[in-house]
Design an enzyme around this catalytic site. Sequence first.
Site, PDB file in Angstrom:
ATOM      1  CG  ASP A  88      93.944  85.799  51.547  1.00  0.00           C
ATOM      2  OD1 ASP A  88      92.929  85.275  51.037  1.00  0.00           O
ATOM      3  OD2 ASP A  88      94.547  85.311  52.506  1.00  0.00           O
ATOM      4  CD  GLU A 107      97.824  78.683  54.001  1.00  0.00           C
ATOM      5  OE1 GLU A 107      97.980  79.854  54.380  1.00  0.00           O
ATOM      6  OE2 GLU A 107      96.901  78.342  53.238  1.00  0.00           O
TER       7      GLU A 107
HETATM    8  O1  DER Z   1      94.033  81.158  53.645  1.00  0.00           O
HETATM    9  C1  DER Z   1      94.931  81.074  52.805  1.00  0.00           C
HETATM   10  O2  DER Z   1      96.132  81.354  53.056  1.00  0.00           O
HETATM   11  C2  DER Z   1      94.556  80.781  51.378  1.00  0.00           C
HETATM   12  O3  DER Z   1      95.639  80.204  50.683  1.00  0.00           O
HETATM   13  C3  DER Z   1      94.178  82.095  50.725  1.00  0.00           C
HETATM   14  O4  DER Z   1      95.215  82.941  50.904  1.00  0.00           O
HETATM   15  C4  DER Z   1      93.846  81.962  49.256  1.00  0.00           C
HETATM   16  O5  DER Z   1      92.578  81.449  49.188  1.00  0.00           O
HETATM   17  P1  DER Z   1      91.782  81.430  47.783  1.00  0.00           P
HETATM   18  O6  DER Z   1      92.677  80.669  46.842  1.00  0.00           O
HETATM   19  O7  DER Z   1      90.520  80.696  48.134  1.00  0.00           O
HETATM   20  O8  DER Z   1      91.558  82.847  47.364  1.00  0.00           O
END
Ligand code: DER
Length: 235
Positions: A88, A107
């Site tokens: 993000d 994650e």
């Molecule tokens: O929720 C998460 O950690 C996602 O990886 C986020 O950080 C990135 O989401 P996006 O690729 O849809 O912007």
Amino acid sequence: LSQDELKKIAAYKAVEFVESGMVLGLGTGSTAKHAIDRIGELLRQGKLANIVGIPTSTQTHQQASSLGIPLSDLDAHPVLDLAIDGADEVDPDMNLVKGRGGSLLREKMIEGCCKKFVVIVDESKLVDYVGGSGLAMPVEIVPFCWRFTAQKLQTMFEDSGCVAKLRVSAEDGEAYVTDNGNFIIDLYFKKDIGDLKAAGDAMLRLAGVVEHGMFIDMATTLIVAGEMGVRMGMK
Ligand code: DER
């Protein structure tokens, strides 16, 4: 180029690091989705083989299994060759904010076990400091007495003008529940919180906190897709 096209460019670039036989951490979110689609395509074309995917969410598990990517978990593979995931926010030291998709705990567990962690973003994710986008820095907490924990977090960062909000699910306005049965408190900062490590450790000392969305010193490679092309940074 649209933001999604930039995400796809960064994602495809990251998949160039994937070699047959690898155990891969499969990220969550709209950017990682492109990388997973690409891996599935290369497997179908026979350009990749013997890949094992470790999904970071039920959402990614469903996408990857529908693509025929063989899946496993950390119990079977405690060390991974490579993880590819979005973020993000990315600060100048390659520290990340993650979790706006709700998957930060799995994650962080999975991406913490990888020899190489490739982060893929479009240029809109680059910030001067964590929290600088004015968007949420997510914290996964236990549901028990969540108001108590939310208040502790808000008070902890009151010097940074912190506001803590319980994440609710769009559909029914009830509290959002993570894959792990927990809640998420989104923290919004008005100023730089300074020492990220100290801030992260302070949050983790609160008994009701499970994990926070700052990924400090974890990314090894950053791929940024922008109007001027694709840039790559290594740590
Ligand atoms: O929720 C998460 O950690 C996602 O990886 C986020 O950080 C990135 O989401 P996006 O690729 O849809 O912007």
